[in-house]
Scaffold this active site. Structure first.
Site, PDB file in Angstrom:
ATOM      1  N   GLU A 213       0.884  -1.175   0.000  1.00  0.00           N
ATOM      2  CA  GLU A 213       0.000   0.000   0.000  1.00  0.00           C
ATOM      3  C   GLU A 213       0.919   1.221   0.000  1.00  0.00           C
ATOM      4  O   GLU A 213       1.456   1.600   1.038  1.00  0.00           O
ATOM      5  CB  GLU A 213      -0.898  -0.016   1.257  1.00  0.00           C
ATOM      6  N   CYS A 251      -1.910   9.330   2.193  1.00  0.00           N
ATOM      7  CA  CYS A 251      -1.606   8.772   0.872  1.00  0.00           C
ATOM      8  C   CYS A 251      -2.669   9.139  -0.150  1.00  0.00           C
ATOM      9  O   CYS A 251      -2.388   9.223  -1.335  1.00  0.00           O
ATOM     10  CB  CYS A 251      -1.485   7.257   0.968  1.00  0.00           C
TER      11      CYS A 251
HETATM   12  P1  NAD Z   1       8.254   4.503   5.106  1.00  0.00           P
HETATM   13  O1  NAD Z   1       8.305   3.650   3.902  1.00  0.00           O
HETATM   14  O2  NAD Z   1       9.420   5.339   5.432  1.00  0.00           O
HETATM   15  O3  NAD Z   1       7.967   3.607   6.416  1.00  0.00           O
HETATM   16  C1  NAD Z   1       6.911   2.683   6.459  1.00  0.00           C
HETATM   17  C2  NAD Z   1       7.257   1.585   7.457  1.00  0.00           C
HETATM   18  O4  NAD Z   1       8.404   0.880   6.994  1.00  0.00           O
HETATM   19  C3  NAD Z   1       7.599   2.078   8.858  1.00  0.00           C
HETATM   20  O5  NAD Z   1       7.068   1.184   9.802  1.00  0.00           O
HETATM   21  C4  NAD Z   1       9.124   2.022   8.880  1.00  0.00           C
HETATM   22  O6  NAD Z   1       9.689   1.833  10.147  1.00  0.00           O
HETATM   23  C5  NAD Z   1       9.388   0.800   8.021  1.00  0.00           C
HETATM   24  N1  NAD Z   1      10.715   0.798   7.400  1.00  0.00           N
HETATM   25  C6  NAD Z   1      11.475   1.871   7.075  1.00  0.00           C
HETATM   26  N2  NAD Z   1      12.628   1.448   6.517  1.00  0.00           N
HETATM   27  C7  NAD Z   1      12.583   0.088   6.498  1.00  0.00           C
HETATM   28  C8  NAD Z   1      13.476  -0.914   6.055  1.00  0.00           C
HETATM   29  N3  NAD Z   1      14.652  -0.602   5.519  1.00  0.00           N
HETATM   30  N4  NAD Z   1      13.109  -2.205   6.186  1.00  0.00           N
HETATM   31  C9  NAD Z   1      11.915  -2.526   6.722  1.00  0.00           C
HETATM   32  N5  NAD Z   1      11.021  -1.609   7.173  1.00  0.00           N
HETATM   33  C10 NAD Z   1      11.372  -0.323   7.063  1.00  0.00           C
HETATM   34  O7  NAD Z   1       6.918   5.370   4.926  1.00  0.00           O
HETATM   35  P2  NAD Z   1       6.276   6.419   5.913  1.00  0.00           P
HETATM   36  O8  NAD Z   1       7.135   7.628   5.992  1.00  0.00           O
HETATM   37  O9  NAD Z   1       5.880   5.754   7.177  1.00  0.00           O
HETATM   38  O10 NAD Z   1       4.925   6.753   5.131  1.00  0.00           O
HETATM   39  C11 NAD Z   1       4.885   7.660   4.069  1.00  0.00           C
HETATM   40  C12 NAD Z   1       4.636   6.958   2.765  1.00  0.00           C
HETATM   41  O11 NAD Z   1       3.651   5.943   2.925  1.00  0.00           O
HETATM   42  C13 NAD Z   1       4.056   7.883   1.721  1.00  0.00           C
HETATM   43  O12 NAD Z   1       4.622   7.583   0.475  1.00  0.00           O
HETATM   44  C14 NAD Z   1       2.577   7.547   1.721  1.00  0.00           C
HETATM   45  O13 NAD Z   1       1.902   7.862   0.529  1.00  0.00           O
HETATM   46  C15 NAD Z   1       2.607   6.087   1.987  1.00  0.00           C
HETATM   47  N6  NAD Z   1       1.352   5.666   2.596  1.00  0.00           N
HETATM   48  C16 NAD Z   1       0.527   4.865   1.905  1.00  0.00           C
HETATM   49  C17 NAD Z   1      -0.688   4.494   2.456  1.00  0.00           C
HETATM   50  C18 NAD Z   1      -1.659   3.604   1.724  1.00  0.00           C
HETATM   51  O14 NAD Z   1      -2.610   3.141   2.353  1.00  0.00           O
HETATM   52  N7  NAD Z   1      -1.488   3.353   0.444  1.00  0.00           N
HETATM   53  C19 NAD Z   1      -1.034   4.946   3.724  1.00  0.00           C
HETATM   54  C20 NAD Z   1      -0.145   5.763   4.400  1.00  0.00           C
HETATM   55  C21 NAD Z   1       1.048   6.112   3.841  1.00  0.00           C
END
Ligand code: NAD
Length: 480
Positions: A213, A251
Site C-alpha cells: 500500500e 496517501c
Molecule cells: P516509510 O516507507 O518510510 O515507512 C513505512 C514503514 O516501513 C515504517 O514502519 C518504517 O519503520 C518501516 N521501514 C522503514 N525502513 C525500512 C526498512 N529498511 N526495512 C523494513 N522496514 C522499514 O513510509 P512512511 O514515511 O511511514 O509513510 C509515508 C509513505 O507511505 C508515503 O509515500 C505515503 O503515501 C505512503 N502511505 C501509503 C498508504 C496507503 O494506504 N497506500 C497509507 C499511508 C502512507
C-alpha cells in the site's frame, strides 16, 4: 527489540501455535475481534492523547480516521465472519457429471504487517482485523516515527489480544530489516515506494506474497462547474480533503489540482476563504490542523518551497514554524512541472494548482505521471466522467468529493502500478489474508472409459468433443 535469537524463538512459538489450529476456530477469531473492539472503547482517551502527542491531531480527526473507521470495520467483520469463513459453491461444466466443487478460504499462517505513522492506529488495525478474521497469527511493526502511538499499540494489544498469536514489535528500519529476513506467509506493507522495494526484494527469498500500500501524487480535476453553489461545495471538499486529513500527510490526500486557466482566480479566491472559514485567520492557533510529523519531514517540505520558481508561484500561505512543526496551508499556481514539488509526492499542506487550456487536457496530464492511488474529479460532465474512468488508470476515482472512498467497506482500497498492489478493507481484507482453496468432489457412480489409456483415435475424438460438451452430444458420440 529482543535479540534476534529470542525473536526467532518467539516466531517459532507463534508458528507452533498456529499449527495447533486454535486460530482457525471461528470462536477464537471472534474473541480477537471483540478484544480489539474493547481496546478501542476502553483506550479511546489514550489513543486521542497519543495522536495529539505524535501529530497534534484534533480528537475529531483521530476519532474519525483511527477509532471510528476501525470500530466500523470490526462490527462488519463480527457480523459477517460466518459468511466470510464458509465456502462458496463453484459452478462446473456439464461434463463433470455427479461432481461438485466449492471454494474454501483458509488462513495463510504467520503474517507480518508493517505500517506507517500518519494514521498509526487505522493503518495498523485495519489490516490486522482482516488478518485475524481470516485466522492468522500476526506480527505488527508500527512506525517508529509516531512513538506514542506505537508504544500504546504494543501495550494495549498485548493486554487485549491473545499474546501467543499477536505481537507488536517496535522499532525503525533496522528492526524492519531484521523482520524481513524471517519467513512469513504474507507481508502487508504500508509506506513509501522506496521501502516497498526493500520489502519486495526480501520477500523473494521465501516467495512470500506481498501487498504494498504505497503513495504517489493524487490529482484532483476541477471542472468549471456552472453553479456557484457547486463550485463552493467542490472547493470546500478539496480544502477539507487536503488540509483536514493529517495536514495533507495522507496517501490519498490531493497532491495537486488541475483547472482551466480562466477559472484559476475564482478557485484561488474561494480556497483562501474556505481555509479561513475552516482554520481561522491564524491556522496555527486553530487546533483543527495537524502538525508535521517531525523536523526532518518539515524541512523536506520547506525545501520544496525553496526553489525560487516555486517560491514565486506561491499565492497563499507558505509560512513555516520549525519549533512547532507547523506549516501553513499553502496554495501555489503553476510551479514548474520539473520542480520537486511536481515530481515527488508532497505529503504535506502544500497544494499546487496546475492550469490547463481545456479541462479535457487533464486526462493526458494524469497519464503522463505514474498511476495514482486516487483520482478526484469534480465535474457534472458525464462524458468527462466516463473518459476519466476509461482513459486513466488509478487505485480509485471519486467524483465530486474527496477521501470518502477510504471509508467504504464495499470498495477495495489499494493502488495500481507505482501506487502499489493488493487491496483491502471490508471483505477484501479477509480475502487478502486468506488462500482460496479449490475443492472438488467426485462420485464413484459414473466414469468415462475414454479418459484412460491406452490411447487411440476414437478416444482422441471423444476427448476432444468432451471439451465442447453437452450431454446429448456426448451420448451421440459414444453411440456412434
Ligand atoms: P516509510 O516507507 O518510510 O515507512 C513505512 C514503514 O516501513 C515504517 O514502519 C518504517 O519503520 C518501516 N521501514 C522503514 N525502513 C525500512 C526498512 N529498511 N526495512 C523494513 N522496514 C522499514 O513510509 P512512511 O514515511 O511511514 O509513510 C509515508 C509513505 O507511505 C508515503 O509515500 C505515503 O503515501 C505512503 N502511505 C501509503 C498508504 C496507503 O494506504 N497506500 C497509507 C499511508 C502512507
Amino acid at each position: 527489540m529482543e535479540t534476534l535469537r529470542e525473536f526467532e524463538r518467539d516466531l517459532g512459538e507463534m508458528r507452533e501455535y498456529y499449527s495447533q489450529g486454535k486460530t482457525k476456530e471461528a470462536s477464537w477469531r471472534k474473541s480477537q475481534l471483540k478484544g480489539l473492539l474493547t481496546l478501542l472503547k476502553e483506550k479511546e482517551g489514550d489513543i486521542l492523547n497519543a495522536l495529539m502527542q505524535d501529530l497534534g491531531k484534533h480528537q475529531v480527526e483521530t476519532f474519525r480516521d483511527e477509532i471510528g473507521t476501525s470500530i466500523k470495520t470490526l462490527n462488519l467483520a463480527l457480523e459477517s465472519l460466518r459468511e466470510w469463513m464458509s465456502g462458496r459453491k463453484a459452478k462446473l461444466p456439464q461434463i463433470a457429471l455427479l461432481t461438485s466443487a466449492e471454494i474454501v478460504p483458509e488462513p495463510l499462517g504467520l503474517v507480518l504487517i508493517i505500517s506507517s505513522w500518519n494514521f498509526p492506529f487505522g493503518l495498523s488495525l485495519e489490516p490486522m482485523i482482516g488478518a485475524l478474521a481470516a485466522g492468522n497469527t500476526v506480527v505488527l511493526k508500527p512506525s517508529e516515527l509516531a512513538p506514542a502511538s506505537a508504544s500504546l499499540l504494543a501495550t494495549a494489544i498485548s493486554t487485549y489480544l491473545d499474546n501467543k498469536a499477536v505481537k507488536v514489535i517496535q522499532g525503525g528500519p533496522s528492526v524492519g530489516e531484521q523482520l524481513l529476513q524471517q519467513r512469513w506467509d504474507k507481508i502487508f506493507f504500508t509506506g513509501s515506494a522506496r521501502v516497498g522495494r526493500i520489502v519486495m526484494s526480501a520477500a523473494v527469498k521465501h516467495l512470500t506474497p506481498v501487498t504494498l500500500e504505497l503513495g504517489g501524487k493524487c490529482p484532483a480535476v476541477l471542472d468549471s462547474l456552472s453553479s456557484s453553489w457547486d463550485i463552493k461545495v467542490a472547493v470546500k471538499r478539496i480544502v477539507y480533503g487536503k488540509y483536514g486529513c493529517c495536514a495533507g500527510q495522507a496517501c490519498i490526500a490531493i497532491d495537486y489540482i488541475l483547472v482551466e486557466k480562466k477559472f484559476t482566480r475564482t478557485v484561488v479566491e474561494l480556497m483562501k476563504s474556505m481555509i479561513k472559514e475552516m482554520f481561522g485567520e491564524n491556522p496555527k492557533e486553530s487546533h483543527s490542523i495537524a502538525r508535521i510529523i517531525n523536523k526532518q519531514h518539515l524541512l523536506r517540505l520547506k525545501n520544496l518551497l525553496k526553489d525560487p520558481h516555486v517560491d514565486a508561484s506561491t499565492v497563499y500561505g507558505g509560512s513555516v514554524d520549525e519549533d512547532n512543526l507547523f506549516i501553513e496551508p499553502t496554495i501555489l499556481v503553476d510551479p514548474p512541472l520539473q520542480a520537486e514539488i511536481m515530481t515527488d509526492e508532497i505529503f504535506g499542506p502544500l497544494l499546487p494548482i496546475i492550469t490547463l487550456e481545456k479541462i479535457e487536457d487533464s486526462i493526458q496530464f494524469i497519464n503522463s505521471k505514474p498511476k495514482a492511488l486516487a483520482i478526484y474529479c469534480f465535474t457534472k460532465n458525464k462524458t468527462l466522467q466516463r473518459r476519466m474512468i476509461s482513459e486513466t488508470s488509478s487505485g480509485s476515482v471519486t467524483f465530486n468529493d474527496t477521501i470518502i472512498q477510504y471509508a467504504a467497506d464495499t470498495l477495495p482500497f489499494g493502488g495500481v502500478g507505482g501506487s502499489g498492489f493488493g487491496r483491502y478493507h471490508g471483505k477484501f481484507s479477509f480475502d487478502t489474508f486468506s488462500h482460496e482453496k479449490a475443492i472438488a468432489r467426485r462420485s464413484f457412480l459414473t466414469e468415462f472409459w475414454f479418459r484412460f489409456p491406452p490411447w487411440n483415435n476414437h478416444k482422441f475424438q471423444l476427448l476432444a468433443s468432451s471439451f465442447n460438451f453437452d450431454y446429448l452430444g456426448l451420448v451421440l458420440v459414444i453411440l456412434a
